[in-house]
Design an enzyme around this catalytic site. Structure first.
Site, mmCIF file in Angstrom:
data_model
loop_
_atom_site.group_PDB
_atom_site.id
_atom_site.type_symbol
_atom_site.label_atom_id
_atom_site.label_comp_id
_atom_site.label_asym_id
_atom_site.label_seq_id
_atom_site.Cartn_x
_atom_site.Cartn_y
_atom_site.Cartn_z
ATOM 1 N N ARG A 7 5.569 -39.267 -26.857
ATOM 2 C CA ARG A 7 4.213 -39.124 -26.325
ATOM 3 C C ARG A 7 3.778 -40.439 -25.667
ATOM 4 O O ARG A 7 3.119 -40.436 -24.634
ATOM 5 C CB ARG A 7 3.302 -38.776 -27.492
ATOM 6 C CG ARG A 7 1.963 -38.321 -27.061
ATOM 7 C CD ARG A 7 1.234 -37.757 -28.251
ATOM 8 N NE ARG A 7 -0.160 -37.586 -27.893
ATOM 9 C CZ ARG A 7 -1.071 -37.119 -28.702
ATOM 10 N NH1 ARG A 7 -0.763 -36.765 -29.908
ATOM 11 N NH2 ARG A 7 -2.315 -36.997 -28.311
ATOM 12 N N ASP A 27 -11.855 -26.463 -25.458
ATOM 13 C CA ASP A 27 -11.699 -26.240 -26.906
ATOM 14 C C ASP A 27 -12.986 -25.625 -27.474
ATOM 15 O O ASP A 27 -12.933 -24.744 -28.346
ATOM 16 C CB ASP A 27 -11.411 -27.567 -27.619
ATOM 17 C CG ASP A 27 -10.343 -28.356 -26.906
ATOM 18 O OD1 ASP A 27 -9.238 -28.490 -27.418
ATOM 19 O OD2 ASP A 27 -10.620 -28.833 -25.781
ATOM 20 N N ARG A 45 -12.980 -22.059 -26.613
ATOM 21 C CA ARG A 45 -12.057 -21.317 -27.492
ATOM 22 C C ARG A 45 -12.710 -21.073 -28.854
ATOM 23 O O ARG A 45 -12.588 -20.000 -29.438
ATOM 24 C CB ARG A 45 -10.765 -22.124 -27.672
ATOM 25 C CG ARG A 45 -9.882 -22.098 -26.439
ATOM 26 C CD ARG A 45 -8.690 -23.043 -26.568
ATOM 27 N NE ARG A 45 -7.809 -22.912 -25.420
ATOM 28 C CZ ARG A 45 -7.015 -23.876 -24.968
ATOM 29 N NH1 ARG A 45 -6.997 -25.060 -25.566
ATOM 30 N NH2 ARG A 45 -6.246 -23.672 -23.924
ATOM 31 N N HIS A 87 -9.421 -34.542 -27.181
ATOM 32 C CA HIS A 87 -8.869 -33.254 -26.762
ATOM 33 C C HIS A 87 -7.420 -33.290 -27.229
ATOM 34 O O HIS A 87 -6.548 -33.797 -26.528
ATOM 35 C CB HIS A 87 -8.960 -33.103 -25.240
ATOM 36 C CG HIS A 87 -8.145 -31.933 -24.728
ATOM 37 N ND1 HIS A 87 -8.450 -30.628 -25.001
ATOM 38 C CD2 HIS A 87 -7.020 -31.897 -23.971
ATOM 39 C CE1 HIS A 87 -7.567 -29.833 -24.424
ATOM 40 N NE2 HIS A 87 -6.672 -30.582 -23.798
HETATM 41 P P1 6V0 Z 1 1.929 -29.072 -12.827
HETATM 42 O O1 6V0 Z 1 1.915 -27.621 -12.548
HETATM 43 O O2 6V0 Z 1 3.230 -29.769 -13.085
HETATM 44 O O3 6V0 Z 1 1.180 -29.788 -11.608
HETATM 45 C C1 6V0 Z 1 1.096 -31.165 -11.464
HETATM 46 C C2 6V0 Z 1 0.991 -31.427 -9.978
HETATM 47 O O4 6V0 Z 1 0.742 -32.828 -9.812
HETATM 48 C C3 6V0 Z 1 2.277 -31.109 -9.208
HETATM 49 O O5 6V0 Z 1 1.987 -30.228 -8.135
HETATM 50 C C4 6V0 Z 1 2.759 -32.483 -8.713
HETATM 51 O O6 6V0 Z 1 3.376 -32.420 -7.438
HETATM 52 C C5 6V0 Z 1 1.445 -33.258 -8.663
HETATM 53 N N1 6V0 Z 1 1.625 -34.704 -8.766
HETATM 54 C C6 6V0 Z 1 2.349 -35.395 -9.671
HETATM 55 N N2 6V0 Z 1 2.237 -36.711 -9.434
HETATM 56 C C7 6V0 Z 1 1.414 -36.858 -8.363
HETATM 57 C C8 6V0 Z 1 0.904 -37.959 -7.661
HETATM 58 N N3 6V0 Z 1 1.238 -39.216 -8.001
HETATM 59 N N4 6V0 Z 1 0.073 -37.735 -6.629
HETATM 60 C C9 6V0 Z 1 -0.261 -36.476 -6.263
HETATM 61 N N5 6V0 Z 1 0.189 -35.383 -6.895
HETATM 62 C C10 6V0 Z 1 1.014 -35.569 -7.930
HETATM 63 O O7 6V0 Z 1 1.008 -29.415 -14.083
HETATM 64 P P2 6V0 Z 1 -0.293 -28.602 -14.561
HETATM 65 O O8 6V0 Z 1 -1.147 -28.314 -13.386
HETATM 66 O O9 6V0 Z 1 0.108 -27.520 -15.479
HETATM 67 O O10 6V0 Z 1 -1.010 -29.729 -15.478
HETATM 68 C C11 6V0 Z 1 -1.519 -30.898 -14.855
HETATM 69 C C12 6V0 Z 1 -2.041 -31.861 -15.923
HETATM 70 O O11 6V0 Z 1 -3.166 -31.278 -16.565
HETATM 71 C C13 6V0 Z 1 -1.026 -32.162 -17.030
HETATM 72 O O12 6V0 Z 1 -1.150 -33.532 -17.398
HETATM 73 C C14 6V0 Z 1 -1.491 -31.268 -18.168
HETATM 74 O O13 6V0 Z 1 -1.072 -31.760 -19.433
HETATM 75 C C15 6V0 Z 1 -2.986 -31.343 -17.974
HETATM 76 N N6 6V0 Z 1 -3.771 -30.298 -18.592
HETATM 77 C C16 6V0 Z 1 -4.938 -30.676 -19.160
HETATM 78 C C17 6V0 Z 1 -5.772 -29.750 -19.750
HETATM 79 C C18 6V0 Z 1 -7.049 -30.225 -20.375
HETATM 80 O O14 6V0 Z 1 -7.777 -29.463 -21.030
HETATM 81 N N7 6V0 Z 1 -7.382 -31.495 -20.208
HETATM 82 C C19 6V0 Z 1 -5.441 -28.376 -19.748
HETATM 83 C C20 6V0 Z 1 -4.287 -27.990 -19.128
HETATM 84 C C21 6V0 Z 1 -3.351 -28.932 -18.515
#
Ligand code: 6V0
Length: 317
Positions: free
Chosen positions: A92, A152, A155, A179
């Site tokens: 992590r 949360d 939920r 969170h």
């Molecule tokens: P995903 O589907 O992998 O999308 C991430 C996107 O970020 C991809 O399209 C990448 O190309 C883009 N990316 C990565 N690095 C860069 C950069 N330097 N500049 C521009 N674009 C970039 O991930 P997903 O959308 O599922 O999740 C995104 C983040 O949100 C993760 O860290 C999750 O852990 C987090 N979440 C947080 C939640 C919350 O409640 N806070 C809930 C759900 C997911």
């Protein structure tokens, strides 16, 4: 703020969360202009082309896609959903370090084109990334917030409402703290249509079982893992949680939402970002409702703050 378009939103990251948020904003007609930015320009363009075709069926707005942060110019709100996912075998802490590097870089690029936005962080670990964004941006603490435990809390409301067989909108209850694993449900403040939990249960004739608090709280805490296990990611809930926050800012609704932001003395906690019931309006977090908690809840909140403080220190802040 004079240069900003009060209803333009820029979304960084066109992945699962960025796409769900963009779709929810389109469906709800909340913004006049939307920019979607991703280092994977084809992904951003594909999402925006798809959304564009919904425009005649939903609400008209201007949408654009790209990999340039110039698209952030003029946005009142910039939402950061870009981040790396955990690799097999990665700790992590290693993930935290990787995402902190990404968030630092993104925040500086946003500010080059937009010096005074409200930043809404989503990238996990979201409370730690909110702290990184705050320190790197130098923006006022009220303007650097995250979705925190808004999802949360939703939920928690949903699960309790299912238990009572009621409309979740009639339940006021909050999850606060990190969170993540150290978050806590505030049972002492659960309010069902103006009635305390204790009074509601003593007068209810539905003969349901006593609320199994541990079970509900565990379900709240573990639901992200459960969803990810089944479909790989969570998106709709967080997308709508973000729309709720964005609407409260753009319309100055002053809604009480458990966003995460810098805690500045509530319950004796300082210098850490975590979620508390906060008044969200046009300038970001306008106040925190830090009324007294049960002693057990306050102790759990302190433990959650300590967990986050340790993660922040491990990143060198
Ligand atoms: P995903 O589907 O992998 O999308 C991430 C996107 O970020 C991809 O399209 C990448 O190309 C883009 N990316 C990565 N690095 C860069 C950069 N330097 N500049 C521009 N674009 C970039 O991930 P997903 O959308 O599922 O999740 C995104 C983040 O949100 C993760 O860290 C999750 O852990 C987090 N979440 C947080 C939640 C919350 O409640 N806070 C809930 C759900 C997911």
């Amino acid at each position: 703020m004079s240069q900003s378009n009060r209803s333009k939103v820029a979304v960084i990251g066109a992945g699962n969360v960025g796409a769900a948020l963009s779709f929810a904003l389109t469906m709800k007609g909340e913004v006049r202009e939307l920019a979607v930015i991703d280092q994977d320009i084809k992904k951003a363009e594909g999402e925006v082309m798809d959304l564009g075709h919904a425009m005649a069926l939903a609400y008209p707005m201007q949408i654009e896609a790209g990999d340039s942060y110039e698209l952030c110019a003029g946005a009142r709100i910039v939402v950061v959903t870009a981040g790396a996912a955990q690799k097999p075998g990665e700790t992590r802490l290693d993930l935290n370090k990787r995402n902190a590097v990404i968030v630092k870089d993104i925040v500086h690029k946003i500010l080059e084109h937009n010096p005074n936005p409200i930043l809404i962080m989503v990238t996990n670990p979201v409370d730690v990334m909110t702290y990184v964004a705050l320190k790197e941006s130098g923006l006022p603490p009220a303007q650097v917030i995250s979705s925190g435990t808004v999802l949360d809390s939703a939920r928690f409301r949903y699960l309790l409402a299912n238990h009572f067989r009621l409309d979740p909108r009639n339940l006021h209850c909050h999850v606060i703290g990190e969170h993540g694993d150290s978050e806590l449900a505030v049972w002492s403040r659960v309010n069902i249509a103006g009635v305390s939990l204790q009074d509601f249960c003593s007068t209810c004739d539905r003969e349901c079982r006593r609320v199994d608090r541990d079970h509900i709280e565990r379900q709240v805490r573990e639901s992200a893992y459960e969803i990810i296990d089944r479909k790989g990611s969570t998106a709709y809930g967080i997308g709508l949680a973000l729309v709720r926050i964005i609407r409260s800012i753009l319309r100055h609704e002053e809604s009480v939402l458990t966003v995460s932001s810098l805690v500045q003395g509530s319950y004796g906690i300082r210098d850490v970002c975590l979620s508390l019931p906060s008044i969200v309006g046009s300038s970001g977090v306008e106040g925190v409702l830090d009324a007294s908690l049960d002693p057990d809840e306050e102790a759990a909140l302190h433990r959650s703050a300590a967990v986050l403080r340790e993660q922040i220190e491990m990143l060198g802040y």
